[in-house]
Design an enzyme around this catalytic site. Structure first.
Site, PDB file in Angstrom:
ATOM      1  N   ASP A  34     -14.830   8.561 -19.312  1.00 16.97           N
ATOM      2  CA  ASP A  34     -14.709   7.547 -18.258  1.00 16.97           C
ATOM      3  C   ASP A  34     -13.218   7.274 -18.004  1.00 16.97           C
ATOM      4  O   ASP A  34     -12.415   7.194 -18.933  1.00 16.97           O
ATOM      5  CB  ASP A  34     -15.422   6.256 -18.679  1.00 16.97           C
ATOM      6  CG  ASP A  34     -15.669   5.332 -17.513  1.00 16.97           C
ATOM      7  OD1 ASP A  34     -16.838   5.132 -17.136  1.00 16.97           O
ATOM      8  OD2 ASP A  34     -14.678   4.800 -16.944  1.00 16.97           O
ATOM      9  N   ILE A  35     -12.875   7.131 -16.746  1.00 14.00           N
ATOM     10  CA  ILE A  35     -11.468   6.932 -16.362  1.00 14.00           C
ATOM     11  C   ILE A  35     -10.970   5.555 -16.802  1.00 14.00           C
ATOM     12  O   ILE A  35      -9.770   5.345 -16.960  1.00 14.00           O
ATOM     13  CB  ILE A  35     -11.308   7.114 -14.824  1.00 14.00           C
ATOM     14  CG1 ILE A  35      -9.885   7.460 -14.462  1.00 14.00           C
ATOM     15  CG2 ILE A  35     -11.791   5.896 -14.059  1.00 14.00           C
ATOM     16  CD1 ILE A  35      -9.733   7.961 -13.031  1.00 14.00           C
ATOM     17  N   ASN A  92     -26.642   1.796 -15.756  1.00 17.48           N
ATOM     18  CA  ASN A  92     -26.654   0.759 -14.721  1.00 17.48           C
ATOM     19  C   ASN A  92     -27.407   1.302 -13.511  1.00 17.48           C
ATOM     20  O   ASN A  92     -27.156   2.438 -13.085  1.00 17.48           O
ATOM     21  CB  ASN A  92     -25.223   0.386 -14.327  1.00 17.48           C
ATOM     22  CG  ASN A  92     -24.446  -0.233 -15.479  1.00 17.48           C
ATOM     23  OD1 ASN A  92     -25.001  -1.014 -16.247  1.00 17.48           O
ATOM     24  ND2 ASN A  92     -23.184   0.111 -15.597  1.00 17.48           N
ATOM     25  N   GLU A 100     -22.149   1.178  -9.765  1.00 15.73           N
ATOM     26  CA  GLU A 100     -21.083   1.334  -8.775  1.00 15.73           C
ATOM     27  C   GLU A 100     -21.086   2.716  -8.141  1.00 15.73           C
ATOM     28  O   GLU A 100     -20.798   2.856  -6.955  1.00 15.73           O
ATOM     29  CB  GLU A 100     -19.722   1.076  -9.430  1.00 15.73           C
ATOM     30  CG  GLU A 100     -19.527  -0.379  -9.824  1.00 15.73           C
ATOM     31  CD  GLU A 100     -18.269  -0.597 -10.646  1.00 15.73           C
ATOM     32  OE1 GLU A 100     -17.512   0.366 -10.855  1.00 15.73           O
ATOM     33  OE2 GLU A 100     -18.076  -1.747 -11.087  1.00 15.73           O
ATOM     34  N   VAL A 101     -21.360   3.732  -8.927  1.00 18.26           N
ATOM     35  CA  VAL A 101     -21.334   5.107  -8.401  1.00 18.26           C
ATOM     36  C   VAL A 101     -22.780   5.581  -8.205  1.00 18.26           C
ATOM     37  O   VAL A 101     -23.559   5.637  -9.161  1.00 18.26           O
ATOM     38  CB  VAL A 101     -20.588   6.055  -9.369  1.00 18.26           C
ATOM     39  CG1 VAL A 101     -20.599   7.472  -8.821  1.00 18.26           C
ATOM     40  CG2 VAL A 101     -19.169   5.573  -9.605  1.00 18.26           C
ATOM     41  N   HIS A 105     -25.956   8.358 -13.786  1.00 13.12           N
ATOM     42  CA  HIS A 105     -25.090   8.614 -14.945  1.00 13.12           C
ATOM     43  C   HIS A 105     -25.482   7.719 -16.093  1.00 13.12           C
ATOM     44  O   HIS A 105     -25.938   6.592 -15.903  1.00 13.12           O
ATOM     45  CB  HIS A 105     -23.613   8.412 -14.588  1.00 13.12           C
ATOM     46  CG  HIS A 105     -23.302   7.085 -13.963  1.00 13.12           C
ATOM     47  ND1 HIS A 105     -23.560   6.816 -12.635  1.00 13.12           N
ATOM     48  CD2 HIS A 105     -22.771   5.957 -14.478  1.00 13.12           C
ATOM     49  CE1 HIS A 105     -23.185   5.577 -12.359  1.00 13.12           C
ATOM     50  NE2 HIS A 105     -22.714   5.026 -13.468  1.00 13.12           N
ATOM     51  N   HIS A 107     -23.849   6.060 -19.516  1.00 17.65           N
ATOM     52  CA  HIS A 107     -22.648   5.757 -20.285  1.00 17.65           C
ATOM     53  C   HIS A 107     -22.977   5.881 -21.767  1.00 17.65           C
ATOM     54  O   HIS A 107     -23.975   5.314 -22.233  1.00 17.65           O
ATOM     55  CB  HIS A 107     -22.209   4.300 -20.063  1.00 17.65           C
ATOM     56  CG  HIS A 107     -21.833   3.939 -18.672  1.00 17.65           C
ATOM     57  ND1 HIS A 107     -20.539   3.703 -18.280  1.00 17.65           N
ATOM     58  CD2 HIS A 107     -22.594   3.721 -17.556  1.00 17.65           C
ATOM     59  CE1 HIS A 107     -20.500   3.355 -17.001  1.00 17.65           C
ATOM     60  NE2 HIS A 107     -21.747   3.360 -16.530  1.00 17.65           N
TER      61      HIS A 107
END
Ligand code: 5GP
Length: 119
Positions: A34-35, A92, A100-101, A105, A107
């Site tokens: 993760d960025i 999420n 958000e994206v 995905h 995490h």
């Protein structure tokens, strides 16, 4: 459920338009750091297929892709040594889930004791 947006940031990562720090890759799955990590280990695991969310993936993805994603998580947490002390997995989903994206995905967060979901 919203339609898949080909311009979401993870679609761009999958097309190689944006760089990523790859942790694991196979035919069906890409995992990368993760960025904006929330813990010493914060990895995002995504299917290569076009799925908006957990809901979309769990309903539409063929069994091979679902298995590949879960097997990848097993390999990653073992390779990173997270299996010994534990970790948290989060997906999420949608507006209420704080997604958000809009590309499904998971995490993987670990490397230290993760606090309560409601701090
Ligand atoms: P969400 O809130 O959708 O579950 O989480 C999206 C995650 O993607 C966030 O943790 C955010 O830091 C991460 N992220 C957003 N843009 C990028 C990017 O360009 N590269 C990487 N590696 N992670 C990103």
């Amino acid at each position: 459920m919203t339609d898949y947006d080909d311009n979401n940031i993870f679609a761009k990562i999958l097309r190689g338009e944006i760089p990523n720090d790859t942790v694991y890759e196979d035919e069906y799955v890409l995992a990368f750091n993760d960025i904006n990590p929330l813990a010493p280990v914060h990895i995002l695991v995504i299917p290569k297929g076009k799925y908006v969310s957990m809901t979309d993936f769990s309903i539409k993805a063929p069994a091979t892709e679902i298995e590949a994603l879960y097997r990848a998580i097993g390999k990653i947490v073992t390779d990173k040594g997270l299996d010994k002390k534990g970790y948290r997995v989060i997906a999420n989903t949608g507006e209420h889930g704080g997604q958000e994206v809009p590309h499904y995905h998971i995490h993987i967060i670990g490397g230290e004791k993760i606090g309560s979901l409601r701090p």
